[in-house]
Design an enzyme around this catalytic site. Structure first.
Site, PDB file in Angstrom:
ATOM      1  N   HIS A 254       4.365   5.118   1.162  1.00  0.00           N
ATOM      2  CA  HIS A 254       3.967   3.921   0.421  1.00  0.00           C
ATOM      3  C   HIS A 254       2.909   4.234  -0.640  1.00  0.00           C
ATOM      4  CE1 HIS A 254       2.391  -0.421   0.400  1.00  0.00           C
ATOM      5  NE2 HIS A 254       3.657  -0.506   0.078  1.00  0.00           N
ATOM      6  N   LYS A 256       1.032   5.462  -4.094  1.00  0.00           N
ATOM      7  CA  LYS A 256       1.246   5.416  -5.540  1.00  0.00           C
ATOM      8  C   LYS A 256       0.169   6.289  -6.173  1.00  0.00           C
ATOM      9  CE  LYS A 256       2.812   1.236  -3.989  1.00  0.00           C
ATOM     10  NZ  LYS A 256       2.501   0.636  -2.684  1.00  0.00           N
ATOM     11  N   ASP A 261      -3.229  16.701 -15.290  1.00  0.00           N
ATOM     12  CA  ASP A 261      -4.020  17.907 -15.569  1.00  0.00           C
ATOM     13  C   ASP A 261      -5.142  18.123 -14.556  1.00  0.00           C
ATOM     14  OD1 ASP A 261      -2.405  18.430 -17.712  1.00  0.00           O
ATOM     15  OD2 ASP A 261      -3.751  17.569 -19.205  1.00  0.00           O
ATOM     16  N   HIS A 432      -0.430  -9.167  -5.004  1.00  0.00           N
ATOM     17  CA  HIS A 432      -0.023  -7.915  -4.362  1.00  0.00           C
ATOM     18  C   HIS A 432      -1.195  -6.943  -4.220  1.00  0.00           C
ATOM     19  CE1 HIS A 432       2.500  -4.102  -4.080  1.00  0.00           C
ATOM     20  NE2 HIS A 432       3.079  -4.885  -3.185  1.00  0.00           N
ATOM     21  N   LYS A 434      -4.425  -4.955  -2.857  1.00  0.00           N
ATOM     22  CA  LYS A 434      -4.872  -4.529  -1.527  1.00  0.00           C
ATOM     23  C   LYS A 434      -6.351  -4.153  -1.645  1.00  0.00           C
ATOM     24  CE  LYS A 434      -0.318  -2.901  -1.941  1.00  0.00           C
ATOM     25  NZ  LYS A 434       0.429  -3.929  -1.311  1.00  0.00           N
ATOM     26  N   ASP A 439     -20.186  -6.937   0.940  1.00  0.00           N
ATOM     27  CA  ASP A 439     -21.553  -7.074   0.415  1.00  0.00           C
ATOM     28  C   ASP A 439     -21.655  -6.747  -1.069  1.00  0.00           C
ATOM     29  OD1 ASP A 439     -22.313  -7.776   2.963  1.00  0.00           O
ATOM     30  OD2 ASP A 439     -23.097  -5.791   3.477  1.00  0.00           O
TER      31      ASP A 439
END
Length: 514
Positions: A254, A256, A261, A432, A434, A439
């Site tokens: 899952h 991404k 470089d 979508h 996450k 704080d």
């Protein structure tokens, strides 16, 4: 002894399948010859699956899984033996998991020990974050790479800003491009990225691309072949040819990741596809968050990619130029730490760090997630924090992309609301992101949802941020998102219709399987 019993039950399961299949053939084709009359083929099939379901139940029982998971599987197998049989073959096998990932875990451990720095950063961290000492020590024990204070981070809000930055970064590449994605679409955005990668490969840039075989199952062969023909190494992660016989279908990549470089990187919630630019009619506006990194911490992101690459290809990329990220000068960047989670880990790394973040909170805990299926630990931590007077807010989408998970998530709302958690539903489009913010000076951004699949089954990667400017941008984005959301009030939610409660409770019962 326990493993021996598992093996015995597994052999008995195969034997039962063989005997039942033989009985089916005899009855179906030779009943007159062998003198059997009025025998129900469906009855024999029913016996077959009932016996198989019983043996599977024995295997699950001996695996000592979490009681809720064990009970759910036993209920499904008991009430629906045929459905439960196939569901277990597809999603429930835990028999080969340890062996499957043993080699990868060993390689990961060796590589992390080899490249993990030895900078004494503890004093600097604890000077300004004494109350988060538990989190720092936990991250170190769980195998997270060192915190970097020489890395620029920038929060990228939504697809337009994210892919503009990624496309420009790909065009700047001089030596190599490494990409790893769960979903890759063969659409306008996917084609634009493909064309850049082909051009860069022609210029002599080394391009490696990992894509999840299940998440990207709609990706056309021509897309892959065109990249491979141009010199791009495009490799599927855990290809599954016979899903029913292959438990790899349950362990998906899952992540991404983009590394350019070895000095620039991207990580976050956005896959590759036009829908992530808000071009899907059902979802409409797509609200998501990504993170740009430049400097020292990119080496950690690089290492995570290279370990996955080695696991899939057997190619060990050890040239020093791949792991020599340049530190960004200055002492005002704050800290960033990359953490990989997955079924190959000994510990539930990201879940444990989420728990530690929640436990360290003094003022506020703000969470944005599209899927909310917590285990008892996370659920209790959030309720205790809210009961203690901490400002706990949960932001979720108002429309489902996966109805089962959507309604299972809502089943947790009543007890959270009763504890004082404020829950909001994003109404402008589909949320979508996450994100976890504690704080206003500690945050996590990455690919892991607040659900058991991300905690237990998926390969995930998150960046943990300590007092960075990018956190302040996350805080402001969260406040802006609340302006586009409606708050769920307990007195109103408790009055929802009975059929909705039944649906939510049913999906919650199945949540250990989702």
């Amino acid at each position: 002894m326990k493993n021996t019993l598992k093996l015995i039950f597994f052999i008995l399961l195969l034997f039962a399948l063989f005997v039942s299949l033989r009985m089916f053939i005899d009855v179906a084709f030779y009943s007159d010859v062998i003198g059997i009359k009025d025998v129900s083929i469906l009855g024999i099939i029913s016996i077959l699956f009932t016996v198989s379901a019983f043996l599977i139940g024995c295997v699950i029982f001996l695996e000592n899984r979490h009681p809720s998971k064990t009970l759910t599987w036993l209920i499904v197998l008991g009430i629906f033996p045929v459905f439960g049989f196939f569901a277990y073959l597809l999603f429930g096998q835990n028999f080969r998991r340890k062996r499957m990932f043993q080699k990868k875990a060993l390689l990961d451990e060796q590589a992390f020990l080899q490249y993990k720095g030895h900078e004494d950063y503890e004093e600097r961290i604890l000077r300004n974050h004494k109350h988060q000492e538990l989190l720092f020590r936990l991250a170190d024990r769980l195998g997270a790479l060192n915190i970097s204070f020489q890395t620029e981070t920038r929060t990228l809000t939504n697809g337009d800003e994210t892919f503009r930055a990624i496309l420009n970064g790909l065009k700047r590449a001089k030596h190599h491009i490494h990409m790893e994605y769960y979903i890759v679409r063969d659409d306008k955005l996917g084609t634009e990225i493909k064309d850049i990668l082909i051009q860069k490969s022609k210029e002599g840039v080394v391009v490696r691309f990992l894509y999840d075989a299940v998440g990207s199952f709609k990706l056309s062969k021509s897309y892959i072949e065109e990249l491979n023909d141009a010199g791009v190494e495009m490799i599927p992660f855990f290809p599954v040819r016979f899903p029913i016989l292959n438990d790899k279908i349950n362990y998906r990549n899952h992540r991404k990741i983009v590394v350019i470089d070895g000095n620039e990187g991207f990580v976050g919630g956005l896959n590759i596809g036009d829908e992530y630019l808000g071009k899907n009619k059902y979802f409409g506006f797509w609200r998501d968050t990504h993170l740009y990194l430049r400097g020292e911490a990119v080496q950690s992101l690089q290492l995570i990619f290279l370990q996955d690459w080695f696991y899939m290809t057997g190619e060990a990329v050890l040239a020093p130029e791949y792991l020599q990220a340049k530190a960004v000068e200055g002492d005002h960047w704050g800290g960033v730490q990359l953490v990989a989670g997955g079924p190959d880990n000994k510990w539930e790394t990201i879940k444990h760090l989420y728990f530690a973040m929640i436990a360290s909170a003094r003022k506020s805990i703000w969470i944005a997630t599209p899927y909310f299926i917590p285990d008892d630990d996370i659920l209790s931590a959030l309720k205790v924090a809210a009961l203690a007077g901490i400002d706990v807010r949960l932001l979720m989408p108002s429309k489902p992309d996966k109805r089962t998970v959507f309604y299972a998530s809502r089943s947790y709302f009543p007890e959270l609301l009763d504890a004082g958690v404020k829950i909001y539903e994003y109404e402008k489009g589909f949320l979508h992101s996450k994100i976890v913010i504690v704080d206003s000076d500690l945050a996590s951004i990455g690919t892991a949802n607040m659900d058991m699949r991300s905690f237990h089954l998926n390969f995930e990667v998150n960046a943990f941020l300590y007092d960075t400017d990018s956190i302040r941008k996350l805080v402001q984005d969260f406040k802006d998102d609340l302006e586009e959301s409606s708050e769920i009030h307990g007195d109103h939610f408790h009055k929802r219709r009975l059929h909705r409660r039944i649906v939510e409770s049913t999906y919650r019962l199945l949540s250990p399987l989702l």
